[in-house]
Enzyme design. Structure first.
Site, PDB file in Angstrom:
ATOM      1  N   CYS A  93       0.825  -1.145   0.052  1.00  0.00           N
ATOM      2  CA  CYS A  93       0.072  -0.041   0.232  1.00  0.00           C
ATOM      3  C   CYS A  93       0.802   1.238   0.047  1.00  0.00           C
ATOM      4  O   CYS A  93       0.381   2.391  -0.168  1.00  0.00           O
ATOM      5  CB  CYS A  93      -0.639   0.065   1.187  1.00  0.00           C
ATOM      6  SG  CYS A  93      -2.053  -1.462   1.464  1.00  0.00           S
ATOM      7  N   HIS A 107      -2.893   7.047   3.911  1.00  0.00           N
ATOM      8  CA  HIS A 107      -3.496   5.798   3.044  1.00  0.00           C
ATOM      9  C   HIS A 107      -4.860   5.338   3.663  1.00  0.00           C
ATOM     10  O   HIS A 107      -5.059   5.474   5.026  1.00  0.00           O
ATOM     11  CB  HIS A 107      -2.602   4.646   3.529  1.00  0.00           C
ATOM     12  CG  HIS A 107      -2.918   3.377   3.143  1.00  0.00           C
ATOM     13  ND1 HIS A 107      -3.663   3.247   1.868  1.00  0.00           N
ATOM     14  CD2 HIS A 107      -2.895   2.258   3.845  1.00  0.00           C
ATOM     15  CE1 HIS A 107      -4.015   2.032   1.728  1.00  0.00           C
ATOM     16  NE2 HIS A 107      -3.595   1.229   2.605  1.00  0.00           N
ATOM     17  N   ASN A 150     -10.511   0.116   0.428  1.00  0.00           N
ATOM     18  CA  ASN A 150      -8.933   0.286   0.686  1.00  0.00           C
ATOM     19  C   ASN A 150      -8.255  -0.124  -0.733  1.00  0.00           C
ATOM     20  O   ASN A 150      -8.642  -1.407  -1.314  1.00  0.00           O
ATOM     21  CB  ASN A 150      -8.353  -0.678   1.717  1.00  0.00           C
ATOM     22  CG  ASN A 150      -6.781  -0.673   1.661  1.00  0.00           C
ATOM     23  OD1 ASN A 150      -6.201  -0.123   0.889  1.00  0.00           O
ATOM     24  ND2 ASN A 150      -6.370  -1.209   2.820  1.00  0.00           N
TER      25      ASN A 150
HETATM   26  O1  UT7 Z   1      -3.836  -1.380   3.591  1.00  0.00           O
HETATM   27  C1  UT7 Z   1      -3.350  -1.963   4.825  1.00  0.00           C
HETATM   28  C2  UT7 Z   1      -3.739  -3.047   5.147  1.00  0.00           C
HETATM   29  N1  UT7 Z   1      -4.867  -3.161   6.175  1.00  0.00           N
HETATM   30  C3  UT7 Z   1      -5.002  -2.375   7.173  1.00  0.00           C
HETATM   31  O2  UT7 Z   1      -4.681  -1.374   7.514  1.00  0.00           O
HETATM   32  C4  UT7 Z   1      -6.324  -3.086   8.052  1.00  0.00           C
HETATM   33  C5  UT7 Z   1      -6.142  -2.468   9.512  1.00  0.00           C
HETATM   34  N2  UT7 Z   1      -6.867  -3.078  10.388  1.00  0.00           N
HETATM   35  C6  UT7 Z   1      -8.407  -2.849  10.546  1.00  0.00           C
HETATM   36  O3  UT7 Z   1      -8.688  -2.012   9.706  1.00  0.00           O
HETATM   37  C7  UT7 Z   1      -9.292  -3.697  11.338  1.00  0.00           C
HETATM   38  O4  UT7 Z   1      -8.596  -4.440  12.291  1.00  0.00           O
HETATM   39  C8  UT7 Z   1     -10.207  -4.501  10.794  1.00  0.00           C
HETATM   40  C9  UT7 Z   1     -11.269  -3.538  10.098  1.00  0.00           C
HETATM   41  C10 UT7 Z   1      -9.563  -5.515   9.764  1.00  0.00           C
HETATM   42  C11 UT7 Z   1     -10.837  -5.302  11.770  1.00  0.00           C
HETATM   43  O5  UT7 Z   1     -11.797  -4.404  12.795  1.00  0.00           O
HETATM   44  P1  UT7 Z   1     -11.169  -4.892  14.208  1.00  0.00           P
HETATM   45  O6  UT7 Z   1     -12.281  -3.832  15.124  1.00  0.00           O
HETATM   46  O7  UT7 Z   1      -9.897  -5.034  14.555  1.00  0.00           O
HETATM   47  O8  UT7 Z   1     -12.301  -6.167  14.448  1.00  0.00           O
HETATM   48  P2  UT7 Z   1     -11.762  -7.664  14.706  1.00  0.00           P
HETATM   49  O9  UT7 Z   1     -10.890  -8.137  13.808  1.00  0.00           O
HETATM   50  O10 UT7 Z   1     -11.225  -7.776  16.234  1.00  0.00           O
HETATM   51  O11 UT7 Z   1     -13.101  -8.385  14.898  1.00  0.00           O
HETATM   52  C12 UT7 Z   1     -13.989  -8.169  15.712  1.00  0.00           C
HETATM   53  C13 UT7 Z   1     -15.322  -9.112  15.510  1.00  0.00           C
HETATM   54  C14 UT7 Z   1     -14.823 -10.713  15.289  1.00  0.00           C
HETATM   55  O12 UT7 Z   1     -15.915 -11.295  15.897  1.00  0.00           O
HETATM   56  P3  UT7 Z   1     -15.755 -12.025  17.373  1.00  0.00           P
HETATM   57  O13 UT7 Z   1     -14.469 -13.160  17.272  1.00  0.00           O
HETATM   58  O14 UT7 Z   1     -15.683 -10.883  17.998  1.00  0.00           O
HETATM   59  O15 UT7 Z   1     -16.927 -12.908  17.547  1.00  0.00           O
HETATM   60  C15 UT7 Z   1     -14.894 -10.925  13.864  1.00  0.00           C
HETATM   61  O16 UT7 Z   1     -15.167 -12.123  13.583  1.00  0.00           O
HETATM   62  O17 UT7 Z   1     -15.977  -8.626  14.302  1.00  0.00           O
HETATM   63  C16 UT7 Z   1     -15.945  -9.941  13.357  1.00  0.00           C
HETATM   64  N3  UT7 Z   1     -15.669  -9.533  11.870  1.00  0.00           N
HETATM   65  C17 UT7 Z   1     -16.940  -9.345  11.109  1.00  0.00           C
HETATM   66  N4  UT7 Z   1     -18.333  -9.398  11.392  1.00  0.00           N
HETATM   67  C18 UT7 Z   1     -19.164  -9.134  10.524  1.00  0.00           C
HETATM   68  C19 UT7 Z   1     -14.861  -9.589  11.301  1.00  0.00           C
HETATM   69  N5  UT7 Z   1     -15.284  -9.096  10.040  1.00  0.00           N
HETATM   70  C20 UT7 Z   1     -16.473  -8.958   9.859  1.00  0.00           C
HETATM   71  C21 UT7 Z   1     -17.576  -8.595   9.071  1.00  0.00           C
HETATM   72  N6  UT7 Z   1     -18.632  -8.568   9.270  1.00  0.00           N
HETATM   73  N7  UT7 Z   1     -17.017  -8.203   7.616  1.00  0.00           N
END
Ligand code: UT7
Length: 318
Positions: free
Chosen positions: A110, A244, A274
């Site tokens: 990225c 970004h 993204n």
């Molecule tokens: O370009 C550079 C590369 N990428 C990034 O910069 C990404 C950086 N990270 C992020 O943007 C965030 O960490 C994410 C958007 C990827 C995830 O958000 P988060 O607040 O860190 O969520 P999480 O991974 O802690 O997940 C929380 C919950 C989980 O469920 P449980 O385990 O708490 O029951 C996930 O399974 O949300 C669930 N979850 C979803 N639920 C509905 C994960 N993806 C989804 C989804 N829809 N699409």
């Protein structure tokens, strides 16, 4: 350091996909995606190639620069993967534009746009080129596991271009790598090589989202601090922060820590998701189209991505 941007362009696929459409086949919801990321829709290639998007962005950037394709001395494309592993996307673009100048790709995840700016700046300083076309183009939809809600809702497809030439806009540029391939990667496979003991399949994006999130917030803050120190300017003297576009919450966290007003942190992630290395140049294109950047404005651009790579630059717009 001698560089300025003289024209920008974009190439976005026609098909826009809403969060609601994703929730038709994934266990997700518009509410989750918007509240956790800020994304409402993204554009996905249905018939377009990455070369198509790149050519559209490049043509628009050339037109805005009042330059013909044959006046370009170097083409740099930033992409995770073009339409082919070889030839490069830059070579495919060269074919579309009918140019004969050198053309190659950079892959810094990225952060690719900032890396491409550094390469362009070096070619200009060495007087090996006068007009350089940079095209950042990503087809993230081909790298996604569309059954994995953790990743496929986050990314989109698109391209953005700029033409750079000699000038004094670029005041500072810094690149770095904090190597940790496990945090964010897309594995390449072993094909059908009969000699490998453990074949690997071509893979999809693996991402430890929260690790990337924390890294990103820290990296942008550190990068800004170093840039401000090097230039002896204050945070308040930065007019626009072009970060970004990976997650609106990342941008908001940084803005809150810096105690800066919301209008200094433009975002477009709600419409595109993204776009990896295309995200900052697309944001730049849109801000210029909306006349939100004027001559003399100080811009801080900061990107982070797989590697983990980071890149920061400061431009005073010319
Ligand atoms: O370009 C550079 C590369 N990428 C990034 O910069 C990404 C950086 N990270 C992020 O943007 C965030 O960490 C994410 C958007 C990827 C995830 O958000 P988060 O607040 O860190 O969520 P999480 O991974 O802690 O997940 C929380 C919950 C989980 O469920 P449980 O385990 O708490 O029951 C996930 O399974 O949300 C669930 N979850 C979803 N639920 C509905 C994960 N993806 C989804 C989804 N829809 N699409």
């Amino acid at each position: 350091m001698s560089l300025k941007i003289v024209g920008t362009g974009k190439g976005i696929p026609a098909r826009s996909v809403t969060n609601q459409e994703l929730s038709d086949f994934l266990d997700t919801s518009d509410e989750w995606i918007v509240s956790r990321t800020g994304i409402k829709s993204r554009n996905i290639c249905s018939h377009e190639t990455l070369s198509d998007l790149s050519a559209a962005a490049a043509r628009q950037a050339l037109e805005k620069s009042h330059l013909l394709a044959n006046e370009i001395d170097l083409i740099i494309c930033s992409t995770i993967e073009g339409d082919f592993r070889t030839p490069s996307l830059a070579c495919c673009l060269s074919h579309d534009l009918g140019t004969m100048c050198p053309a190659f790709d950079v892959n810094a995840g990225c952060t690719g746009f900032i890396y491409a700016l550094e390469v362009a700046s070096s070619f200009l300083a060495a007087k090996k080129a006068n007009n350089i076309l940079i095209v950042c183009a990503e087809m993230m939809s081909t790298h996604m596991d569309w059954t994995d809600r953790n990743t496929c809702v986050l990314f989109g497809d698109g391209a953005a271009a700029c033409v750079v030439t000699n000038g004094n806009a670029l005041k500072y540029l810094d690149l770095s790598v904090t190597a940790n391939p496990a945090v964010l990667n897309i594995p390449s496979g072993t094909g059908n090589n009969p000699f490998v003991s453990k074949p690997r399949e071509n893979g999809f994006v693996n991402m430890r989202g929260q690790d990337v999130f924390k890294f990103a917030v820290g990296a942008v803050e550190t990068g800004l601090k170093q840039a401000l120190h090097a230039l002896n300017v204050s945070t308040e003297q930065i007019d626009l922060f072009l970060l970004h576009q990976a997650n609106k919450r990342i941008v908001d966290s940084i803005r809150t820590k810096l105690q800066q007003p919301e209008e200094k942190f433009p975002i477009n992630i709600e419409r595109y998701g993204n776009l990896s290395s295309a995200s900052i140049p697309l944001l730049l294109f849109e801000l210029l189209e909306e006349n939100k950047i004027k001559s003399g404005d100080t811009l801080f651009m900061s990107a982070f991505g797989a590697g983990l790579t980071t890149g920061n630059c400061v431009m005073v717009w010319e």
